[in-house]
Each structure stands twice: as C-alpha cells, then as structure tokens.
Design an enzyme around this catalytic site. Structure first.
Site, PDB file in Angstrom:
ATOM      1  N   GLU A   1       0.872  -1.248   0.104  1.00  0.00           N
ATOM      2  CA  GLU A   1       0.014   0.031   0.001  1.00  0.00           C
ATOM      3  C   GLU A   1       1.035   1.243  -0.023  1.00  0.00           C
ATOM      4  OE1 GLU A   1      -3.303   2.335   2.802  1.00  0.00           O
ATOM      5  OE2 GLU A   1      -2.833   0.232   3.237  1.00  0.00           O
ATOM      6  N   ARG A   2       1.747   1.222   0.634  1.00  0.00           N
ATOM      7  CA  ARG A   2       2.728   2.263   0.939  1.00  0.00           C
ATOM      8  C   ARG A   2       3.415   2.630  -0.509  1.00  0.00           C
ATOM      9  NH1 ARG A   2       3.490   0.514   7.284  1.00  0.00           N
ATOM     10  NH2 ARG A   2       1.746   1.586   7.650  1.00  0.00           N
TER      11      ARG A   2
ATOM     12  N   GLY B   1      -0.620   5.491   6.675  1.00  0.00           N
ATOM     13  CA  GLY B   1       0.212   5.519   7.709  1.00  0.00           C
ATOM     14  C   GLY B   1       0.926   7.099   7.844  1.00  0.00           C
TER      15      GLY B   1
END
Length: 385
Positions: free
Chosen positions: A250-251, A372
């Site tokens: 995802e990052r 995040g």
C-alpha cells in the site's frame, strides 16, 4: 510522445507499453472530460468503473482463473501512473486493485476468491478497505470495532472513517477486534457485502480539502450481521499480521503516485513559464525560475529512480517494510514540496482552480497522512536501524 522513452524498467516490454497506451487514452478521453463533474458530485460514475473493467484495466495482477489480467503488480502500477498523470484522485482503483484484491489472493478461500474477484475485475463490484477509526488512525492495534461470533454469524459494532471508495463500495474489507483483550493478536479481517448487510450504514461523504471526486466516507456498524465464512483467513486473530504483511505494498502504491505527480508538476511549470511572459521575456528566461525548475526536476527524477528500484525489489520479493516506509514518507514529502514550488511559479494563476497545479496542491496534502502518517513511517524506519 514515445511511450518507450518514459517507461520504467519494470514496465518496458511490449505488453506493458500497449497497456500504458490503452490506459493513457482511456484516462485522457473518458476521465478528463468528466473530472469537474465528478468533483462536484463527490464520486466517480459507476459506468467509468465498468468501462475500465471492459478494457482490462482493473485487477491486472489477479490470475485469469479469477477473472483478472494474469499480470503482476507492475501492470497495476502502469495504470496508476497514467491515472496520476491526469491527476484524477477520486478513482480509487489503487485500493480496489492494489490493496483489496491482493488480500483476497493471499488469504481468501477459493470460494471467496471466485465470488468476489471476477466482479471486481469487471468493475461490477467496487472494493474498499476499512481500517481507520475516529479514535484510531495509524495505531491499528487500538481499534475499537468489535466482531462477536453468534452461531453462524458475526455481529459487528463500531465505526470507520476516511474510507476511500466508502460511499459506493460493494465490498468492504473490514478490520475488527474478535478478541478485545488480545491487542494486536485480537484483530481479524472480514469481507463485508455492503449491499446485503443488516445493521450497516454509510455515513456522509466527507468534505475534504482536496481529492473532491473521491467518495471518502464514514461507515457505521450497529450489530451488523455477516456470515461466519466472511472471515478472511483460516482462524480468528490473523488480521494484524495480514495487515502488516500487506501494508508495504500500500505504501509503495502511494510512492508511485507521488513520484508521478511530482513529475507532472514540473512538466506543467516548465510549459507555463516558457509560454508566460513578464517584462518582455518568458518567465523561463529568468535565472531564478530556471534554477527552481532545475531543482524540482532533480527531486522528481530522484524520487522516480527510488520508486522504480522499490518496485523492482517488490516484484522479486526483496522489498522490506522499512524501505517501503522510506519510499512512502520521502516521496510524498517531495511531492508536496515540488508541487508547492511549481505552483509559486504560476503566480496568482497558481491559486486558481482553473489551473491543474492548484488542484494538485490540494490533492497532494493527504499523501503525507494516509497509508500511515509520515511520522509513523519514520518511527518504523528507526526501528530497523
């Protein structure tokens, strides 16, 4: 433009180039004319998802046996780069194809995969992932949403917020506590059929600073009943490990988009300053402007090289979580910096939403928060030192 010239090393074969050409034409001819309307209505038309599915632009890394493209993560990234090139933040395919589909492939049962993935690949089903809560953002272990087993069902109670695709999702990959006393070990993931879940309600589509075409929403669960076989994984309590395994991808998705956006900001500013005149000369003739653009172009290039290296490592299985965190934090910081500096070169026009650079400025800011927060990324990096 010769697509081979701009292709990264992980997407330079004939198949990837053909995919890029298809995606570019699709976004330019179908998305761009609708962007203003989508921003006003706060969601992407379902017809756009269906057309993307018909062209084979969804779930490209999903095997053909489940209705997908049979490709790799690199193919989904080609589509994401082309989406970023036209700055359309509301099309949540990065969540749909790049996050939810991999969870199903990695942890889903055969029945779950065959039930959901073909319809995700066609665009018939739009998917979302629901982790963040009003009182628990990056600290996933502190989530309070509960899932209690009652016979052949689970009853879910709680709320989620800032959910991409939340206003229209048919499938919600939901994180909840099955063992409230278990901390991180008490988290489980569920596949929630949003169109057939008694006790589930969508809240408002949130009024964001930017990314207006995205239906980012609140979700509420009041003893919402889901079948026991909606659990993702063999047993309860696997959710936190599943999340930690998948979050680096995802990052990396966010880093790919950030690098593409930074380069687009440079391209727009170069074009503007070469055509905008002040004091009898193009703005580009001024040393300060040239030096600003030289620095921004260098930052964008370094970001792209770093991201390309991370994608290569991810494809061969060697990308570690700390490096993915580095990519997410640094490229999104660079994206915001480059967009801001390029906007300055537009003068007053840069503050007008008639100019894409203004939208890019508002859209970019969330990149340093979701997936995040960048401060959390630095904490994760530090733990690896």
């Amino acid at each position: 433009m010769n697509l081979a010239v701009i292709a990264p090393p992980w997407a330079s074969d004939d198949e990837a180039l053909a995919l890029r050409a298809t995606a570019r034409k699709f976004f330019e001819t179908v998305a761009v004319p609708n962007q203003k309307r989508w921003a006003e209505q706060r969601f992407i038309d379902r017809e756009f998802w269906l057309e993307a599915g018909k062209l084979g632009l969804l779930c490209l890394a999903v095997p053909e046996e489940y209705g997908g493209g049979g490709g790799t993560f690199a193919h989904d990234m080609v589509v994401l780069e082309e989406q970023s090139r036209i700055e359309e933040p509301g099309f949540g395919n990065h969540v749909h194809s790049g996050i939810v589909a991999p969870y199903l492939l990695a942890y889903g049962s055969e029945e779950q995969r065959h039930h959901w993935l073909p319809r995700m690949a066609s665009g018939e089903v739009v998917a979302a992932i629901a982790m963040t809560e009003p009182g628990a953002g990056s600290d996933l272990a502190s989530m309070t949403t509960r899932a209690t087993r009652q016979g052949d069902h689970y009853l879910i109670d709680g709320a989620k917020t800032f959910i991409t695709n939340g206003g229209s999702a048919d499938l919600i990959l939901l994180a909840a506590k099955t063992d409230p006393a278990g901390g991180a070990h008490g988290v489980s993931l569920f596949l929630v059929d949003a169109n057939n879940c008694l006790g589930f309600e969508r809240g408002r589509v949130l009024d964001k600073l930017g990314q207006h075409s995205g239906d980012t929403a609140e979700l509420f669960f009041d003893s919402a009943s889901v079948p026991a076989d909606s659990l993702l994984g063999d047993v309860e309590g696997m959710g936190f490990g599943q999340l930690m395994t998948q979050l680096p991808q995802e990052r990396l998705l966010l880093a790919v988009a950030a690098a593409a956006s930074a380069q687009r900001a440079v391209d727009l500013a170069v074009d503007y300053t070469k055509n905008r005149h002040a004091f009898g000369k193009p703005l580009f003739a001024k040393q300060h402007v040239k030096f600003e653009l030289a620095e921004c172009a260098t930052l964008a290039r370094v970001a792209k090289v770093f991201v390309d290296d991370c994608v290569n490592k991810h494809l061969d299985g060697s990308l570690d979580a700390a490096t993915a965190s580095m990519a997410k934090y640094w490229t999104t910081d660079i994206q915001c910096q480059v967009v801001d500096r390029c906007l300055q070169l537009f003068g007053g026009n840069g503050y007008m939403r008639d100019y894409p650079i203004a939208e890019m400025y508002a859209n970019a800011r969330a990149q340093r928060i979701y997936g995040g927060a960048n401060e959390i990324m630095k904490e994760l990096i530090a733990r690896s030192l």
